[in-house]
Design a protein around this motif. Structure first.
Motif, short mmCIF file in Angstrom:
data_model
loop_
_atom_site.label_atom_id
_atom_site.label_comp_id
_atom_site.label_asym_id
_atom_site.label_seq_id
_atom_site.Cartn_x
_atom_site.Cartn_y
_atom_site.Cartn_z
N ILE A 147 -49.12 12.50 6.28
CA ILE A 147 -49.36 13.35 5.12
C ILE A 147 -50.82 13.17 4.72
CG2 ILE A 147 -48.64 13.87 2.77
CD1 ILE A 147 -45.98 12.49 3.43
N GLU A 148 -51.58 14.27 4.77
CA GLU A 148 -53.02 14.16 4.48
C GLU A 148 -53.24 13.86 3.01
OE1 GLU A 148 -55.23 13.90 6.63
OE2 GLU A 148 -54.15 14.58 8.43
N ASN A 149 -52.43 14.52 2.16
CA ASN A 149 -52.66 14.46 0.73
C ASN A 149 -51.38 14.06 0.00
OD1 ASN A 149 -54.88 14.82 -0.84
ND2 ASN A 149 -55.15 16.95 -0.13
N SER A 191 -46.40 6.83 -6.97
CA SER A 191 -47.75 7.41 -7.09
C SER A 191 -48.25 7.85 -5.72
CB SER A 191 -48.70 6.37 -7.70
OG SER A 191 -48.90 5.33 -6.76
N SER A 192 -49.36 8.57 -5.72
CA SER A 192 -49.85 9.13 -4.45
C SER A 192 -50.26 8.04 -3.45
CB SER A 192 -51.01 10.09 -4.72
OG SER A 192 -52.01 9.39 -5.44
N VAL A 197 -42.00 5.72 5.21
CA VAL A 197 -42.99 6.76 5.49
C VAL A 197 -42.69 8.11 4.84
CG1 VAL A 197 -43.83 5.80 7.68
CG2 VAL A 197 -41.83 7.29 7.69
N SER A 198 -41.42 8.40 4.57
CA SER A 198 -41.07 9.73 4.06
C SER A 198 -41.20 9.78 2.54
CB SER A 198 -39.66 10.11 4.51
OG SER A 198 -39.61 10.11 5.91
N ARG A 199 -41.46 11.00 2.02
CA ARG A 199 -41.70 11.15 0.58
C ARG A 199 -40.86 12.28 0.00
NH1 ARG A 199 -46.27 8.32 -0.74
NH2 ARG A 199 -46.53 9.39 -2.74
#
Lengths: 313, 316
Positions: A225-227, A245-246, A302-304
């Motif tokens: 995920i880039e962003n 958070s990001s 890893v997943s969001r």
């Protein structure tokens, strides 16, 4: 289950201008044995970094050897190792895990490496040579000077290795050709930058190469995920709500609030940190769950979530 | 009471449940040496001598894992029981000394000319466990080698080379909700260095450890002989402590089985065990009772246990 070992840096050697070989050892403890394709996790100030072991597993003399290419300044893992770690320093290293094992039932093993992706194959070739099995290497690099382990490979596996130093188009055409007309029972292994792996994987699909005979080790999780965006999480059993958070993974956020989800690889490979999804959309970034499983489960390392999700925890 | 000490009583609930009851072991040990070591090793060696084809099988592909297991187990024996075993390795040259049996094994690692038996067969003659190698292949887990002296009504010759799911096909309910697939995936995910343990139980009539399918006609008939009066003598709770270990070097899975027997007369001395055992036998689904071979005498067994629970209540 990996555990941390306190090791000493015994040797640092230049492999190329940008790649160094680090040898770790211990005078106090016997180092756990490992298999070809295994990696260790280094605990560095900027976080954990995984590197393939390049030793022969059958001839390990209480040493772990890795090769690291400098791709960052000293704030990143590779730059830190290159610039701030010296001989005699102590370093914390997790015991080896293996997400890229050899399939020893193979009649013949074919390795495709690009750049620093050569590292797991150095160990695999040494192992296969010792036990007397059939293999070959196809190794792409920008030139002989930049080609890690070039001399080592020429010395130990000269008749089994092909190097690709030519221009990109020619390189791709030749590598594709090397994938063709393989006999039954041949297992293919890929390791290198994503673009290199994708080209060969795609070609293997065009050739209808059976998927279970192709094995890949990626430097990065399957989907990056880039962003990364922040998201909200509801835990339906423990009745907790929090924000990820990001800059944080869901796994870390769960640990912070005291929910002890087990984990191993932290790269979406092993499946240990799986949790059930009650509701909401998820950006799956792992390479473990099947498409059907992704409907109701996610790997927290890893997943969001997207926006707001509910988990069965 | 000595028979009760150290017996791995398997029931944690007062009702029979079906689950993947594996737990991670810390420290990660694949074998255990008990007071029965000498007796059991004598029996193991006798069985291997008389029925080698029945008790040892291997496929050529298993040889590297066999060597790895031999090193692993000799190392573990020596490091966990230094007064009974010694192991030294200098380069490839190895020396294992078994002080309990006054024997030694000298060999060169991975040099078959230095040993008379296959590595798994050799190391298996120094441990109480049955040893199974599950090869981790691109298309599943396969039973590729085993030294099996104490099977509970199964045959090594029959399952050799078979895939994990096919081996377990006859266990009732194992296909429900994809249970066996999940267990297989669980095993294929075990990482190097970790040991997972589960306890599996059944009942043996008489105290016979070696109950292979091949000699069913010899031991199976005793199931007809159980009465409410003789159950305490005849019936033995049989517990297999099963451990799974990922071999770091060769990536196959070592499966060890340590079999313990406890006579019912001993078991009922412990009131909580008596009650728990009774509840589990009582709630056992019929197809599982049939599979475990208990159906023939379940009524007699339950009556025996009820009588003793009644006695316990009156005694207080």
């Amino acid at each position: 289950m990996a555990y941390a070992l306190q090791l000493t840096v015994k040797k640092i050697e230049n492999e190329t201008d940008t790649i160094k070989r680090f040898t770790f050892t211990s005078d106090e403890i016997p180092l756990p044995s490992f298999g070809a394709g295994a990696h260790v996790t280094l605990h560095l100030p900027m976080g954990r970094r995984q590197y393939s072991l390049v030793n022969n597993p059958l001839e390990m003399k209480n040493e772990y050897v890795i090769a690291v290419k400098k791709i960052s300044d000293h704030n990143g893992g590779s730059g830190y190792l290159h610039e701030c770690i010296g001989q005699g320093d102590n370093i914390s290293v997790s015991s080896p895990d293996n997400f890229f094992p050899l399939r020893t039932e193979a009649k013949h093993h074919v390795f495709f490496a690009a750049g620093i992706g050569i590292t797991p194959f150095v160990s695999m070739m040494a192992y296969l040579k010792t036990i007397g099995r059939s293999f070959e290497l196809h190794y792409a690099a920008s030139g002989e000077r930049e080609c890690a382990f070039h001399g080592h490979i020429q010395t130990h596996f000269p008749s089994k290795s092909t190097f690709y130093f030519m221009k990109r188009e020619e390189k791709i055409a030749k590598l594709k050709k090397a994938l063709q007309n393989r006999t039954m029972g041949t297992h293919i292994y890929l390791c290198g930058p994503p673009a290199f792996m994708d080209i060969l994987l795609e070609h293997s699909h065009e050739l209808r190469y059976p998927e279970k005979f192709i094995h890949e080790e990626r430097f990065q999780p399957e989907v990056r995920i880039e962003n990364p965006q922040p998201f909200f999480v509801n835990l339906v059993k423990t009745k907790k709500t929090f924000m990820v958070s990001s800059g944080q993974t869901l796994l870390n956020a769960l640990h912070e609030i005291g929910i002890d989800v087990p984990y191993t690889c932290r790269m979406g490979v092993c499946g240990t940190c799986e949790v059930g999804i009650e509701e909401g959309d998820v950006l799956h970034c792992d390479s473990f769950l099947t498409e059907e499983e992704k409907v109701g489960k996610m790997l927290t390392c890893v997943s969001r979530g997207i926006g707001h999700i509910k988990l069965r925890l | 009471m000595s028979r009760l000490n150290g017996f791995p009583f398997p029931f944690t609930k007062d009702q029979y449940t079906y689950s993947n009851n594996s737990v991670p072991l810390d420290p990660a040990k694949t074998i255990t040496v008990t007071a029965d070591y000498k007796n059991e090793l004598e029996l193991i060696r006798k069985l291997l001598q008389k029925h080698h084809q029945r008790c040892f099988r291997s496929l050529p592909l298993s040889i590297e894992s066999q060597w790895e297991i031999m090193l692993l187990l000799f190392n573990e024996l020596a490091s966990c029981n230094p007064e009974s075993f010694t192991f030294q390795k200098m380069g490839g040259e190895c020396l294992f000394q078994n002080h309990l049996l006054a024997e030694e094994e000298a060999f060169v690692f991975r040099d078959v000319s230095t040993i008379d038996l296959e590595p798994l067969d050799l190391v298996g003659r120094h441990v109480q466990e049955d040893l199974i190698i599950m090869g981790d292949r691109h298309d599943g887990l396969f039973l590729e080698a085993g030294q099996l002296c104490f099977p509970s009504n199964w045959s090594l010759a029959f399952v050799q080379g078979m895939e994990f799911k096919s081996i377990h096909n006859q266990v009732p309910g194992i296909q429900n909700d994809g249970f066996i697939d999940k267990v297989e995936r669980f095993i294929s995910k075990i990482q190097p260095g970790a040991v997972w343990e589960r306890k599996n139980w059944s009942i043996t009539v008489t105290n016979k450890l070696d109950t292979p399918l091949e000699t069913y006609s010899v031991w199976g008939k005793h199931r007809q002989e159980v009465t409410c009066e003789n159950a305490g003598d005849l019936i033995h709770l049989r517990v297999e402590v099963q451990r799974l270990f990922r071999l770091p070097m060769n990536h196959d899975v070592l499966f060890t089985i340590h079999t313990y027997l406890l006579q019912l007369n001993d078991l009922i001395q412990q009131e909580s065990w008596l009650k728990s055992f009774y509840q589990n036998i009582k709630t056992l689904p019929e197809e599982i009772a049939e599979y475990k071979g208990i159906s023939t005498y379940r009524t007699e067994l339950l009556r025996f246990l009820e009588n003793h629970m009644e006695k316990g209540r009156r005694g207080r």
